[in-house]
Design an enzyme around this catalytic site. Structure first.
Site, PDB file in Angstrom:
ATOM      1  N   LYS A 196     -14.076   6.655  27.813  1.00  0.00           N
ATOM      2  CA  LYS A 196     -15.230   5.924  27.314  1.00  0.00           C
ATOM      3  C   LYS A 196     -14.709   4.706  26.574  1.00  0.00           C
ATOM      4  O   LYS A 196     -13.954   4.821  25.606  1.00  0.00           O
ATOM      5  CB  LYS A 196     -16.034   6.819  26.388  1.00  0.00           C
ATOM      6  CG  LYS A 196     -17.270   6.151  25.846  1.00  0.00           C
ATOM      7  CD  LYS A 196     -18.169   7.157  25.168  1.00  0.00           C
ATOM      8  CE  LYS A 196     -19.359   6.477  24.559  1.00  0.00           C
ATOM      9  NZ  LYS A 196     -20.179   7.409  23.808  1.00  0.00           N
ATOM     10  N   ARG A 206     -28.231   2.055  21.880  1.00  0.00           N
ATOM     11  CA  ARG A 206     -28.172   2.263  20.427  1.00  0.00           C
ATOM     12  C   ARG A 206     -29.485   1.852  19.769  1.00  0.00           C
ATOM     13  O   ARG A 206     -29.916   2.481  18.802  1.00  0.00           O
ATOM     14  CB  ARG A 206     -26.990   1.498  19.835  1.00  0.00           C
ATOM     15  CG  ARG A 206     -25.662   2.095  20.286  1.00  0.00           C
ATOM     16  CD  ARG A 206     -24.473   1.331  19.746  1.00  0.00           C
ATOM     17  NE  ARG A 206     -23.216   1.829  20.296  1.00  0.00           N
ATOM     18  CZ  ARG A 206     -22.054   1.201  20.178  1.00  0.00           C
ATOM     19  NH1 ARG A 206     -21.983   0.052  19.508  1.00  0.00           N
ATOM     20  NH2 ARG A 206     -20.959   1.707  20.702  1.00  0.00           N
ATOM     21  N   LYS A 249     -16.940   5.487  31.756  1.00  0.00           N
ATOM     22  CA  LYS A 249     -18.099   4.802  31.194  1.00  0.00           C
ATOM     23  C   LYS A 249     -17.679   3.547  30.460  1.00  0.00           C
ATOM     24  O   LYS A 249     -16.689   3.605  29.722  1.00  0.00           O
ATOM     25  CB  LYS A 249     -18.757   5.784  30.223  1.00  0.00           C
ATOM     26  CG  LYS A 249     -19.995   5.312  29.579  1.00  0.00           C
ATOM     27  CD  LYS A 249     -20.515   6.395  28.707  1.00  0.00           C
ATOM     28  CE  LYS A 249     -21.556   5.794  27.812  1.00  0.00           C
ATOM     29  NZ  LYS A 249     -21.960   6.668  26.766  1.00  0.00           N
ATOM     30  N   SER A 275     -26.817   1.554  29.582  1.00  0.00           N
ATOM     31  CA  SER A 275     -28.050   0.852  29.223  1.00  0.00           C
ATOM     32  C   SER A 275     -27.964  -0.662  29.421  1.00  0.00           C
ATOM     33  O   SER A 275     -28.917  -1.282  29.894  1.00  0.00           O
ATOM     34  CB  SER A 275     -28.425   1.185  27.787  1.00  0.00           C
ATOM     35  OG  SER A 275     -27.376   0.841  26.898  1.00  0.00           O
ATOM     36  N   TYR A 314     -30.181   5.126  34.793  1.00  0.00           N
ATOM     37  CA  TYR A 314     -31.588   4.988  34.399  1.00  0.00           C
ATOM     38  C   TYR A 314     -32.462   4.589  35.584  1.00  0.00           C
ATOM     39  O   TYR A 314     -33.675   4.573  35.478  1.00  0.00           O
ATOM     40  CB  TYR A 314     -31.709   3.966  33.265  1.00  0.00           C
ATOM     41  CG  TYR A 314     -30.875   4.350  32.052  1.00  0.00           C
ATOM     42  CD1 TYR A 314     -31.310   5.335  31.174  1.00  0.00           C
ATOM     43  CD2 TYR A 314     -29.634   3.756  31.812  1.00  0.00           C
ATOM     44  CE1 TYR A 314     -30.546   5.709  30.090  1.00  0.00           C
ATOM     45  CE2 TYR A 314     -28.858   4.120  30.719  1.00  0.00           C
ATOM     46  CZ  TYR A 314     -29.323   5.104  29.869  1.00  0.00           C
ATOM     47  OH  TYR A 314     -28.559   5.483  28.793  1.00  0.00           O
TER      48      TYR A 314
HETATM   49  C1  PBG Z   1     -23.056   8.470  22.138  1.00  0.00           C
HETATM   50  C2  PBG Z   1     -23.351   7.794  23.428  1.00  0.00           C
HETATM   51  C3  PBG Z   1     -23.508   6.420  23.665  1.00  0.00           C
HETATM   52  C4  PBG Z   1     -23.911   6.302  25.000  1.00  0.00           C
HETATM   53  C5  PBG Z   1     -23.938   7.588  25.537  1.00  0.00           C
HETATM   54  N1  PBG Z   1     -23.585   8.500  24.565  1.00  0.00           N
HETATM   55  C6  PBG Z   1     -23.413   5.258  22.757  1.00  0.00           C
HETATM   56  C7  PBG Z   1     -22.189   4.938  22.025  1.00  0.00           C
HETATM   57  O1  PBG Z   1     -21.101   5.487  22.265  1.00  0.00           O
HETATM   58  O2  PBG Z   1     -22.287   4.110  21.134  1.00  0.00           O
HETATM   59  C8  PBG Z   1     -24.266   5.010  25.694  1.00  0.00           C
HETATM   60  C9  PBG Z   1     -25.129   5.134  26.881  1.00  0.00           C
HETATM   61  C10 PBG Z   1     -25.742   3.861  27.353  1.00  0.00           C
HETATM   62  O3  PBG Z   1     -25.476   2.756  26.841  1.00  0.00           O
HETATM   63  O4  PBG Z   1     -26.556   3.945  28.289  1.00  0.00           O
HETATM   64  N2  PBG Z   1     -21.789   8.898  21.900  1.00  0.00           N
END
Ligand code: PBG
Length: 324
Positions: A196, A206, A249, A275, A314
């Site tokens: 990630k 967020r 991701k 997102s 999504y």
């Molecule tokens: C939380 C998490 C996040 C996302 C999925 N799980 C945000 C982050 O790490 O700040 C992001 C998903 C998205 O942007 O669609 N740990």
């Protein structure tokens, strides 16, 4: 004789093109992210994610039923936690009667076949909006993992089929696996968000969950996007620690990592089209700059070409309705 090779032969008519198509999308490739909020009969707009909604559990159940009927087979749940319930240790994450716990149970009861995946990380519960416990401005690894393993068991005991740790601490997968085994959840899968990145593409998410970091950024735990070796190493570590599925991701901009891993490892790889990727396409579509569905479909096929078996998106529902 010239030319010796005519590369166009294999695509010279529609039947040939169909016969030689190498990659396909199926509804069971998708993971559908769902945002859950408290209340009854609530469907709230998400400003940063047009046409996506936060829903109360009663409406989420209806949505999940519809998704199942369309052929979609897995959902990934994200709760929006009230501010008053947030603190540094994310203690609400372990509330046996918390929003996510109730959501898992109710969905499982009404559509038992649907695969329920749950995000395991502290950020929606953290008063600092960080994925772990904060002390003196630092994210404390081992204390955080102690909470995450209990969070995983809490989700499994409510009926979650797949635990998806997205925290990027070290040792999470091993500790969750041991704890699940100890509590006799031998069949619960772990899908690690193994690579990630500290990405700018998470912004709209967020805002959706009101979970932006209150100070600093997530760069001491999420991976620096200038690097690929760290992503490969973290993924291999997570597989050794017991992950059943690994996830990369964000999506499109990290397909090089998926491609490299897919020739190296032999467990399923998932991608998360996040997102920011969703909202950019939505915005361009609303302006009429692109052919919306066809462009999304093309991007989704790129995930398959790179080697992703699963895609969290999504767009899942819209694309399945349109093409599959
Ligand atoms: C939380 C998490 C996040 C996302 C999925 N799980 C945000 C982050 O790490 O700040 C992001 C998903 C998205 O942007 O669609 N740990």
């Amino acid at each position: 004789m010239f030319p010796k090779k005519r590369n166009r032969r294999l695509r010279s008519n529609k039947t040939f093109r169909e016969m030689f198509q190498e990659n396909h999308l199926s509804p069971n490739d998708f993971i559908v992210p769902l945002f859950i909020t408290e209340g009854k009969n609530i469907k709230e707009d998400i400003k940063s994610m047009p046409d996506y909604y936060r829903m109360s559990i009663d409406l989420i159940k209806k949505e999940v039923k519809l998704l199942w009927e369309m052929g979609l087979r897995s959902v990934l749940l994200f709760p929006k936690i009230e501010k008053s319930l947030k603190n540094n240790t994310g203690s609400e994450a372990l509330n046996p009667n918390g929003l996510i716990q109730r959501a898992i149970k109710e969905i499982k009861n009404s559509i038992p076949e649907m695969v329920i995946m749950t995000d395991v990380a502290l950020d929606p519960y953290s008063s600092y909006g960080h994925d772990g416990i904060v002390e003196n401005g630092k994210i404390i690894n081992d204390l955080t993992v102690e909470i995450l393993k209990k969070m995983a068991v809490s989700h499994a005991s409510c009926g979650a089929d797949v635990i998806a740790p997205s925290d990027m601490m070290d040792g999470t997968i091993k500790n969750i696996r041991l704890e699940l085994e100890k509590e006799k959840f031998h069949e619960t899968l772990i899908m690690s968000y193994s690579a990630k990145y500290a990405s700018n593409f998470y912004g709209p998410f967020r805002s959706a969950l009101d979970s932006s970091p209150g100070f600093g950024d997530k760069k001491t735990y999420q991976i620096d996007f200038h690097n690929s070796k760290q992503a490969i190493r973290k993924t291999i570590t997570d597989i050794e620690e017991g992950a059943d599925i690994v996830m990369i991701k964000p999506g499109l901009t990290y397909l090089d990592i998926v491609k490299e891993l897919s020739s190296m490892i032999n467990i399923p790889i998932a991608s998360y089209q996040v997102s920011g990727e969703y909202s950019m396409l939505k915005a361009a579509a609303k302006k009429g700059y692109i052919d919306y569905e066809k462009t999304i479909y093309e991007q989704l096929i790129a995930f398959k070409r790179a080697g992703s078996k699963l895609i969290a998106s999504y767009f899942a529902k819209e694309i399945v309705k349109k093409f599959l």
